[in-house]
Scaffold this active site. Structure first.
Site, PDB file in Angstrom:
ATOM      1  N   CYS A  74       0.876  -1.170   0.000  1.00 54.78           N
ATOM      2  CA  CYS A  74       0.000   0.000   0.000  1.00 54.78           C
ATOM      3  C   CYS A  74       0.912   1.218   0.000  1.00 54.78           C
ATOM      4  O   CYS A  74       1.796   1.332   0.866  1.00 54.78           O
ATOM      5  CB  CYS A  74      -0.865  -0.032   1.257  1.00 54.78           C
ATOM      6  SG  CYS A  74      -1.819   1.460   1.538  1.00 54.78           S
ATOM      7  N   GLU A 155     -12.288  -0.338  -5.615  1.00 54.80           N
ATOM      8  CA  GLU A 155     -12.672  -1.240  -4.520  1.00 54.80           C
ATOM      9  C   GLU A 155     -14.130  -1.669  -4.671  1.00 54.80           C
ATOM     10  O   GLU A 155     -14.505  -2.782  -4.345  1.00 54.80           O
ATOM     11  CB  GLU A 155     -12.455  -0.514  -3.184  1.00 54.80           C
ATOM     12  CG  GLU A 155     -12.520  -1.367  -1.963  1.00 54.80           C
ATOM     13  CD  GLU A 155     -11.229  -2.147  -1.650  1.00 54.80           C
ATOM     14  OE1 GLU A 155     -11.314  -3.074  -0.847  1.00 54.80           O
ATOM     15  OE2 GLU A 155     -10.152  -1.830  -2.213  1.00 54.80           O
ATOM     16  N   CYS A 187      -0.457   3.859  -6.235  1.00 57.34           N
ATOM     17  CA  CYS A 187      -1.495   3.270  -5.393  1.00 57.34           C
ATOM     18  C   CYS A 187      -1.664   1.860  -5.917  1.00 57.34           C
ATOM     19  O   CYS A 187      -1.781   1.649  -7.133  1.00 57.34           O
ATOM     20  CB  CYS A 187      -2.799   4.052  -5.522  1.00 57.34           C
ATOM     21  SG  CYS A 187      -4.179   3.257  -4.672  1.00 57.34           S
ATOM     22  N   HIS A 189      -4.011  -0.081  -5.943  1.00 57.10           N
ATOM     23  CA  HIS A 189      -5.271  -0.393  -6.622  1.00 57.10           C
ATOM     24  C   HIS A 189      -5.182  -0.129  -8.130  1.00 57.10           C
ATOM     25  O   HIS A 189      -5.936  -0.703  -8.909  1.00 57.10           O
ATOM     26  CB  HIS A 189      -6.413   0.475  -6.077  1.00 57.10           C
ATOM     27  CG  HIS A 189      -6.930   0.051  -4.734  1.00 57.10           C
ATOM     28  ND1 HIS A 189      -6.188   0.148  -3.584  1.00 57.10           N
ATOM     29  CD2 HIS A 189      -8.135  -0.462  -4.360  1.00 57.10           C
ATOM     30  CE1 HIS A 189      -6.916  -0.289  -2.568  1.00 57.10           C
ATOM     31  NE2 HIS A 189      -8.093  -0.664  -3.014  1.00 57.10           N
TER      32      HIS A 189
END
Ligand code: DGL
Length: 270
Positions: A74, A155, A187, A189
């Site tokens: 992260c 997410e 990031c 993600h």
């Protein structure tokens, strides 16, 4: 510490799975213990103190699970929690972050003149990428932009669709990202929207696959520590979350196949 012990990986949610997946590809004999702090996601708009506290608690949990190393998958926790984690347990267990390998990779590319960074508000306000890149390569211009909607959007499963196209286009049209040679997806993600970002820039900008840069570095570090597991063993990876969410369950299936058992774990109170 022995090579048979698992690798601990954590993130605020599903983003770290992009790193876990890349690690699994380069290190197929390793057992992974993953913790997604879905109960506190997103980290990007939390205070630095809160992020440090979460990181320490998760680090302790992974240490207790017998991990041989911890990968902070992260960027937000790597920006704000890494130093504390190293101070708290770095003498007992090696800790890796996702920022240093990417910084080294970018700083060594001599043909880059201008590099963009996108990430959460917390990562961008820490200015960690510009600082670390310019320590190694002071000529390189680093332009950072906070893109806070992207992680929660991903997410929730919104990627490769009209909604994600619109949000991505609106962020990436920022004048800050004009004439960049490369873009750091700061990031974990964002690898899930890499293709959309590439097509926004008409494939003219290097969109760095940060998950695979990090995975290669983890392999390199484990080799140095002589902690690579060379035995071919069928391990069952373990996935913990602080709050069981359908989108996490769905993403673990996409990345790791069907036999995923998600374990909800409260690590905050003993
Ligand atoms: N995946 C995390 C990162 O790399 C952040 C997402 C969040 O805001 O929790 O920064």
């Amino acid at each position: 510490m022995t090579a048979e012990q698992p690798i601990g990986i954590f993130d605020s949610g599903i983003g770290g799975l992009t790193v876990a997946n890349a690690i699994r590809k380069v290190l197929p004999n390793e057992k992974i213990i993953y913790f997604g702090d879905t109960g506190h996601m997103p980290y990007g708009d939390k205070s630095p103190d809160a992020i440090r506290y979460y990181s320490l608690k998760i680090g302790k949990f992974l240490e207790e699970k017998g991990c041989k190393v911890i990968v902070i998958a992260c960027n937000t926790a790597s920006s704000l929690g890494y130093e504390d984690l190293v101070q708290f347990m770095g003498d007992r267990i090696p800790i890796f972050n996702v920022i240093d390998p990417v910084v080294k990779h970018v700083a060594n590319k001599e043909h880059y003149q201008r590099v963009g960074v996108i990430g959460t508000k917390a990562t961008i306000s820490s200015d960690v990428y510009a600082r670390k890149i310019n320590e190694l390569n002071p000529q390189l211009k680093v332009k950072s932009l906070a893109t806070p909607l992207l992680a929660p959007m991903i997410e929730e499963g919104f990627y490769e669709n009209n909604i994600s196209h619109t949000v991505i286009e609106s962020y990436l049209s920022s004048p800050k990202l004009k004439n960049i040679d490369a873009l750091i997806l700061a990031c974990t993600h964002y690898p899930l929207i890499k293709r959309e970002i590439e097509s926004f820039f008409d494939n003219q900008v290097d969109i760095l696959n940060t998950a695979s840069i990090v995975a290669d570095d983890v392999k390199f570090q484990l080799e140095k520590l002589q902690l690579i597991n060379n035995q071919e063993v069928e391990y069952k990876d373990e996935f913990y979350v602080s709050f069981k969410t359908p989108s996490f369950e769905c993403s673990t299936k996409i990345f790791f196949g069907d036999q995923i058992e998600l374990i909800q774990k409260n690590i905050w109170v003993k």
